[in-house]
Scaffold this motif. Sequence first.
Motif, short mmCIF file in Angstrom:
data_model
loop_
_atom_site.label_atom_id
_atom_site.label_comp_id
_atom_site.label_asym_id
_atom_site.label_seq_id
_atom_site.Cartn_x
_atom_site.Cartn_y
_atom_site.Cartn_z
N PHE B 72 2.37 5.64 -13.83
CA PHE B 72 3.09 5.18 -12.63
C PHE B 72 4.29 6.06 -12.35
O PHE B 72 4.58 6.38 -11.20
N LEU B 73 5.01 6.43 -13.41
CA LEU B 73 6.19 7.29 -13.24
C LEU B 73 5.80 8.60 -12.56
O LEU B 73 6.45 9.06 -11.62
N LEU B 74 4.70 9.21 -13.07
CA LEU B 74 4.27 10.49 -12.51
C LEU B 74 3.78 10.33 -11.08
O LEU B 74 4.03 11.17 -10.22
N TYR B 75 3.07 9.22 -10.83
CA TYR B 75 2.38 9.09 -9.54
C TYR B 75 3.28 8.50 -8.44
O TYR B 75 3.21 8.91 -7.29
N PHE B 76 4.15 7.53 -8.81
CA PHE B 76 4.94 6.85 -7.79
C PHE B 76 6.40 7.27 -7.77
O PHE B 76 7.05 7.19 -6.74
N VAL B 77 6.95 7.71 -8.92
CA VAL B 77 8.38 8.01 -8.98
C VAL B 77 8.66 9.48 -8.69
O VAL B 77 9.61 9.80 -8.00
#
Lengths: 262, 224
Positions: B72-77
């Motif tokens: 999620f960090l890589l994809y959304f943040v």
Amino acid sequence: MTNLDEFPREDEAGTGIKPPAAVEIIGLNKWYGAYHALHDIDLRVVTGERIVICGPSGSGKSTLIRCINRLERHDQGSISVGGLELTDDPKRVQATRREIGMVFQNFNLFPHMTILENCVVAPMSVKKIARAQAEELARSFLARVRIPEQAKKYPGQLSGGQQQRAAIARALCMSPRIMLFDEPTSALDPEIIKEVLDTMIALANDGMTMLCVTHEMGFARQIADRVIFMDHGRIVETAAPANFFANPQQVRTRQFLNQILR
Amino acid sequence: MQFDVAVILDNWQPLADGFARTIGICTVSLPIGFILGVALALLRLHGGLVFATFAAAYVELLRNIPFLTQVFLLYFVLPEFGLRLSPLVVGFIALSAYASAYAAEIVRGAILSVPAGQTEAGYALGLGYATILRRILLPQVLGYILPTSTNLAIGLIKESAVLSVITVPELTYEAQDIIGRTFSPVEIFTIIALLYWGLTALVSTLTKWLEIHLQPYLTARRTG
């Protein structure tokens, strides 16, 4: 600090010319933290000399010979091998190690390599000798330590005595000028010790300069030029074997000999 | 409950595609992770204070955050900081990073468990550390890391299913897609479970074979 006066072999002819030193150690001190492991060691070993170093465990005898090829770093004093002083310079350290072969208590053969491969890895990598030539050299040394038939086996397939002889052959493949033996027979069964000692005696008879940490006093009697007794990081007594065993000068040496010779 | 094999047969193409992508993603990420892992292990052992601390921090960070959160960090943040990556790229990066953190610890532990006498014998022969590492330590390390690496490879294959949440078209994503169209979760989840199991079982068998054939010295016996 009187050790330098005790060398009987030096300048016997009174010519005033000292023979070339294979190893010259002056004022050596080493500490492990607060523990004083080596205390003011002076030792001059001439080419071709056979030295046996004995003493109780923790006396610093292994540490001393491990300083000579820089497996341990000394804190004070100087060590010269073949006239070259050991410093932190990695090139000097490697040049010195190339001249010195070492045999360990636990053999330290490389278990993933065959005996032959153990013997050729350093000559090929360090001296850039071609494989065919390195293998020929290795086979000649394996024949000399009388295990030519073990060349293609792995260390784990050999007996302890065979492994130690392979380790001696591996060291000899670098054509060292000096051989260090760190308790080479301490990990071996009594009936196997002789085959390793015989190999070492043959090497001594060929004129190799040797420093042997060992408690094999029969071996010391037979081949040593000098026996050095160490205790608590100091050289307590140095003497030719005949004098060392028949007429030890120091009380501590007599106590030690009484413990191990019976 | 019914089990309709026809649903599986009718959808074999997307299942096969998804399975192939799962295998592909893992086949690329695992070696990259291992190469990074060896580098991290060496930094931690010999990199000096700064690099050793960096390597230790990297490993701790990646091991202590759930894989899903990392994805999620890589994809959304990251896009918030102007870096927008495709799902597949995020998948490769996340899995490689995950593998590298575990591989670093596996390799570091293995290097430390080679007896010190091996390095000393190398030094005594006049070898430099780079040669000792390449010829003496790493080949022996292989023997120690193969069994634990099997665990890592299996873990990696299983974690790759997480990538379905960011629409990487791997096996689990394709399965959910098929279920959305056919309403047959029993058949589809059963078949992908079997496919994952088959793949991990294959990996175990393969590494067992490697253990024997890459390490002849471990199985060689005294012959007199």
